[in-house]
Scaffold this motif. Structure first.
Motif, PDB file in Angstrom:
ATOM      1  N   GLU A 283       0.862  -1.186   0.000  1.00  0.00           N
ATOM      2  CA  GLU A 283       0.000   0.000   0.000  1.00  0.00           C
ATOM      3  C   GLU A 283       0.900   1.239   0.000  1.00  0.00           C
ATOM      4  O   GLU A 283       1.791   1.370   0.840  1.00  0.00           O
ATOM      5  CB  GLU A 283      -0.889  -0.018   1.243  1.00  0.00           C
ATOM      6  N   GLU A 284       0.665   2.114  -0.957  1.00  0.00           N
ATOM      7  CA  GLU A 284       1.501   3.307  -1.088  1.00  0.00           C
ATOM      8  C   GLU A 284       0.704   4.580  -0.833  1.00  0.00           C
ATOM      9  O   GLU A 284      -0.507   4.630  -1.043  1.00  0.00           O
ATOM     10  CB  GLU A 284       2.119   3.367  -2.505  1.00  0.00           C
ATOM     11  N   GLY A 285       1.420   5.590  -0.384  1.00  0.00           N
ATOM     12  CA  GLY A 285       0.854   6.923  -0.244  1.00  0.00           C
ATOM     13  C   GLY A 285       1.768   7.880  -0.978  1.00  0.00           C
ATOM     14  O   GLY A 285       2.811   7.476  -1.497  1.00  0.00           O
ATOM     15  N   CYS A 286       1.375   9.153  -1.037  1.00  0.00           N
ATOM     16  CA  CYS A 286       2.205  10.134  -1.747  1.00  0.00           C
ATOM     17  C   CYS A 286       1.897  11.516  -1.202  1.00  0.00           C
ATOM     18  O   CYS A 286       0.723  11.882  -1.054  1.00  0.00           O
ATOM     19  CB  CYS A 286       1.895  10.078  -3.250  1.00  0.00           C
ATOM     20  N   LEU A 287       2.953  12.267  -0.910  1.00  0.00           N
ATOM     21  CA  LEU A 287       2.749  13.619  -0.386  1.00  0.00           C
ATOM     22  C   LEU A 287       2.095  14.526  -1.429  1.00  0.00           C
ATOM     23  O   LEU A 287       1.524  15.554  -1.080  1.00  0.00           O
ATOM     24  CB  LEU A 287       4.095  14.208   0.061  1.00  0.00           C
ATOM     25  N   SER A 288       2.144  14.133  -2.703  1.00  0.00           N
ATOM     26  CA  SER A 288       1.484  14.912  -3.765  1.00  0.00           C
ATOM     27  C   SER A 288       0.030  14.487  -3.977  1.00  0.00           C
ATOM     28  O   SER A 288      -0.679  15.110  -4.780  1.00  0.00           O
ATOM     29  CB  SER A 288       2.252  14.761  -5.089  1.00  0.00           C
ATOM     30  N   VAL A 289      -0.378  13.417  -3.278  1.00  0.00           N
ATOM     31  CA  VAL A 289      -1.777  12.952  -3.399  1.00  0.00           C
ATOM     32  C   VAL A 289      -2.273  12.643  -1.978  1.00  0.00           C
ATOM     33  O   VAL A 289      -2.515  11.468  -1.639  1.00  0.00           O
ATOM     34  CB  VAL A 289      -1.893  11.681  -4.284  1.00  0.00           C
ATOM     35  N   PRO A 290      -2.433  13.669  -1.126  1.00  0.00           N
ATOM     36  CA  PRO A 290      -2.724  13.403   0.277  1.00  0.00           C
ATOM     37  C   PRO A 290      -4.037  12.641   0.466  1.00  0.00           C
ATOM     38  O   PRO A 290      -5.016  12.873  -0.255  1.00  0.00           O
ATOM     39  CB  PRO A 290      -2.837  14.799   0.896  1.00  0.00           C
ATOM     40  N   GLY A 291      -4.023  11.734   1.434  1.00  0.00           N
ATOM     41  CA  GLY A 291      -5.249  11.018   1.796  1.00  0.00           C
ATOM     42  C   GLY A 291      -5.576   9.828   0.920  1.00  0.00           C
ATOM     43  O   GLY A 291      -6.585   9.160   1.126  1.00  0.00           O
ATOM     44  N   VAL A 292      -4.736   9.550  -0.073  1.00  0.00           N
ATOM     45  CA  VAL A 292      -5.013   8.427  -0.982  1.00  0.00           C
ATOM     46  C   VAL A 292      -3.957   7.338  -0.754  1.00  0.00           C
ATOM     47  O   VAL A 292      -2.757   7.610  -0.789  1.00  0.00           O
ATOM     48  CB  VAL A 292      -5.011   8.887  -2.456  1.00  0.00           C
ATOM     49  N   PHE A 293      -4.424   6.132  -0.481  1.00  0.00           N
ATOM     50  CA  PHE A 293      -3.531   4.989  -0.269  1.00  0.00           C
ATOM     51  C   PHE A 293      -4.028   3.851  -1.140  1.00  0.00           C
ATOM     52  O   PHE A 293      -5.206   3.494  -1.078  1.00  0.00           O
ATOM     53  CB  PHE A 293      -3.505   4.583   1.216  1.00  0.00           C
ATOM     54  N   GLU A 294      -3.167   3.339  -1.991  1.00  0.00           N
ATOM     55  CA  GLU A 294      -3.570   2.279  -2.923  1.00  0.00           C
ATOM     56  C   GLU A 294      -2.446   1.255  -3.041  1.00  0.00           C
ATOM     57  O   GLU A 294      -1.270   1.600  -2.915  1.00  0.00           O
ATOM     58  CB  GLU A 294      -3.856   2.864  -4.318  1.00  0.00           C
ATOM     59  N   LYS A 295      -2.874   0.013  -3.316  1.00  0.00           N
ATOM     60  CA  LYS A 295      -1.876  -1.044  -3.476  1.00  0.00           C
ATOM     61  C   LYS A 295      -1.247  -0.983  -4.865  1.00  0.00           C
ATOM     62  O   LYS A 295      -1.960  -0.813  -5.860  1.00  0.00           O
ATOM     63  CB  LYS A 295      -2.542  -2.403  -3.281  1.00  0.00           C
ATOM     64  N   VAL A 296       0.070  -1.114  -4.907  1.00  0.00           N
ATOM     65  CA  VAL A 296       0.799  -1.102  -6.185  1.00  0.00           C
ATOM     66  C   VAL A 296       1.749  -2.306  -6.193  1.00  0.00           C
ATOM     67  O   VAL A 296       2.378  -2.618  -5.178  1.00  0.00           O
ATOM     68  CB  VAL A 296       1.624   0.204  -6.352  1.00  0.00           C
TER      69      VAL A 296
ATOM     70  N   LYS B 167     -10.884   4.651 -11.936  1.00  0.00           N
ATOM     71  CA  LYS B 167     -10.465   5.118 -10.600  1.00  0.00           C
ATOM     72  C   LYS B 167      -9.684   6.420 -10.703  1.00  0.00           C
ATOM     73  O   LYS B 167      -9.840   7.325  -9.892  1.00  0.00           O
ATOM     74  CB  LYS B 167      -9.605   4.045  -9.924  1.00  0.00           C
ATOM     75  N   GLN B 168      -8.816   6.526 -11.747  1.00  0.00           N
ATOM     76  CA  GLN B 168      -8.024   7.750 -11.934  1.00  0.00           C
ATOM     77  C   GLN B 168      -8.916   8.952 -12.232  1.00  0.00           C
ATOM     78  O   GLN B 168      -8.711  10.040 -11.701  1.00  0.00           O
ATOM     79  CB  GLN B 168      -7.038   7.573 -13.080  1.00  0.00           C
ATOM     80  N   LEU B 169      -9.921   8.723 -13.082  1.00  0.00           N
ATOM     81  CA  LEU B 169     -10.829   9.816 -13.445  1.00  0.00           C
ATOM     82  C   LEU B 169     -11.595  10.316 -12.232  1.00  0.00           C
ATOM     83  O   LEU B 169     -11.725  11.522 -11.992  1.00  0.00           O
ATOM     84  CB  LEU B 169     -11.809   9.353 -14.526  1.00  0.00           C
ATOM     85  N   ARG B 170     -12.121   9.349 -11.430  1.00  0.00           N
ATOM     86  CA  ARG B 170     -12.875   9.697 -10.214  1.00  0.00           C
ATOM     87  C   ARG B 170     -11.988  10.471  -9.238  1.00  0.00           C
ATOM     88  O   ARG B 170     -12.410  11.478  -8.679  1.00  0.00           O
ATOM     89  CB  ARG B 170     -13.379   8.423  -9.529  1.00  0.00           C
ATOM     90  N   LEU B 171     -10.755   9.996  -9.087  1.00  0.00           N
ATOM     91  CA  LEU B 171      -9.819  10.623  -8.158  1.00  0.00           C
ATOM     92  C   LEU B 171      -9.475  12.046  -8.611  1.00  0.00           C
ATOM     93  O   LEU B 171      -9.503  12.991  -7.818  1.00  0.00           O
ATOM     94  CB  LEU B 171      -8.549   9.761  -8.098  1.00  0.00           C
ATOM     95  N   LYS B 172      -9.209  12.201  -9.926  1.00  0.00           N
ATOM     96  CA  LYS B 172      -8.859  13.518 -10.472  1.00  0.00           C
ATOM     97  C   LYS B 172      -9.973  14.519 -10.209  1.00  0.00           C
ATOM     98  O   LYS B 172      -9.725  15.635  -9.770  1.00  0.00           O
ATOM     99  CB  LYS B 172      -8.623  13.409 -11.986  1.00  0.00           C
ATOM    100  N   SER B 173     -11.227  14.108 -10.484  1.00  0.00           N
ATOM    101  CA  SER B 173     -12.316  15.076 -10.335  1.00  0.00           C
ATOM    102  C   SER B 173     -12.550  15.396  -8.859  1.00  0.00           C
ATOM    103  O   SER B 173     -12.817  16.538  -8.501  1.00  0.00           O
ATOM    104  CB  SER B 173     -13.582  14.627 -11.066  1.00  0.00           C
ATOM    105  N   LYS B 174     -12.390  14.374  -7.973  1.00  0.00           N
ATOM    106  CA  LYS B 174     -12.538  14.611  -6.522  1.00  0.00           C
ATOM    107  C   LYS B 174     -11.470  15.597  -6.028  1.00  0.00           C
ATOM    108  O   LYS B 174     -11.776  16.567  -5.336  1.00  0.00           O
ATOM    109  CB  LYS B 174     -12.408  13.279  -5.783  1.00  0.00           C
ATOM    110  N   LEU B 175     -10.218  15.375  -6.450  1.00  0.00           N
ATOM    111  CA  LEU B 175      -9.130  16.231  -5.971  1.00  0.00           C
ATOM    112  C   LEU B 175      -9.238  17.646  -6.538  1.00  0.00           C
ATOM    113  O   LEU B 175      -8.952  18.623  -5.852  1.00  0.00           O
ATOM    114  CB  LEU B 175      -7.769  15.613  -6.321  1.00  0.00           C
TER     115      LEU B 175
END
Ligand code: K1U
Ligand code: ZN
Length: 164
Positions: free
Chosen positions: A88-101, A151-159
């Motif tokens: 499970e990864e996180g990213c300081l450029s995508v706060p609050g999002v954790f996804e398995k890679v 998932k990317q589209l949903r995330l982009k519009s939410k952010l």
């Protein structure tokens, strides 16, 4: 102390390709210091120069709890990779999002250190995951790009809504 601004996804500048450092100058050493302070201040375990809008191949990582085991990678190259693991990864450029890679489980990396000397390190576990995540940033790739298009589209519009 210099804390730099961390670009937030979906900022287009996160997709720029970083260029190799030609020489480890005082300016590069200052960048490493500022990036380190920025990573610690943001409570991250890694940071790529791309994330602070500097498009040079520089990464800092500290996965220790004590925050005293800094790794600096300038011009990193993966020279061997094997196995597969999902984390499970996180990213300081995508706060609050954790996804398995899924990534390579074991890697060997060659890079320059803060003094401009070449070194080789073998890594596994969280360090291997973090190095691969940060090297993706240098290629202009953010970890959410491993997710499905939907998932990317949903995330982009939410952010985008959150950032307004
Ligand atoms: O923004 C970044 O590139 C830094 C990122 C590094 C990273 C964390 C986890 C897996 C791969 C790469 C972070 O530091 S995210 C915040 C964080 O401290 C964290 C998140 C999940 C697990 C462990 C730490
Ligand atoms: Zn990241």
């Amino acid at each position: 102390m210099t804390s730099m601004k961390i670009l937030q996804y979906p900022d287009e500048r996160l997709h720029k390709l970083a260029t190799p450092v030609r020489e480890v100058t005082v300016e590069i050493q200052t960048l490493v210091q500022d990036m380190t302070e920025t990573m610690y201040a943001a409570h991250g375990i890694g940071l790529a120069a791309t994330q602070v809008d500097v498009h040079q191949c520089v990464i800092v990582i500290d996965i220790s709890d004590s925050r005293d085991a800094l790794h600096v990678f300038i011009n990193p190259e993966i020279i061997a990779a094997s196995g597969e693991s999902t984390c499970e990864e996180g990213c300081l450029s995508v706060p609050g999002v954790f996804e398995k890679v899924r990534r390579a489980e074991y890697i060997t990396v060659r890079a320059l250190n803060i003094d401009g000397d070449s070194f080789v390190i073998s890594a596994e576990g969280l360090l291997a995951v973090c190095i691969q995540h940060e090297m993706d940033h240098l290629l202009g790739k953010v970890f959410v790009e491993y997710l499905s298009r939907l998932k990317q589209l949903r995330l982009k519009s939410k952010l985008k809504k959150q950032q307004k």
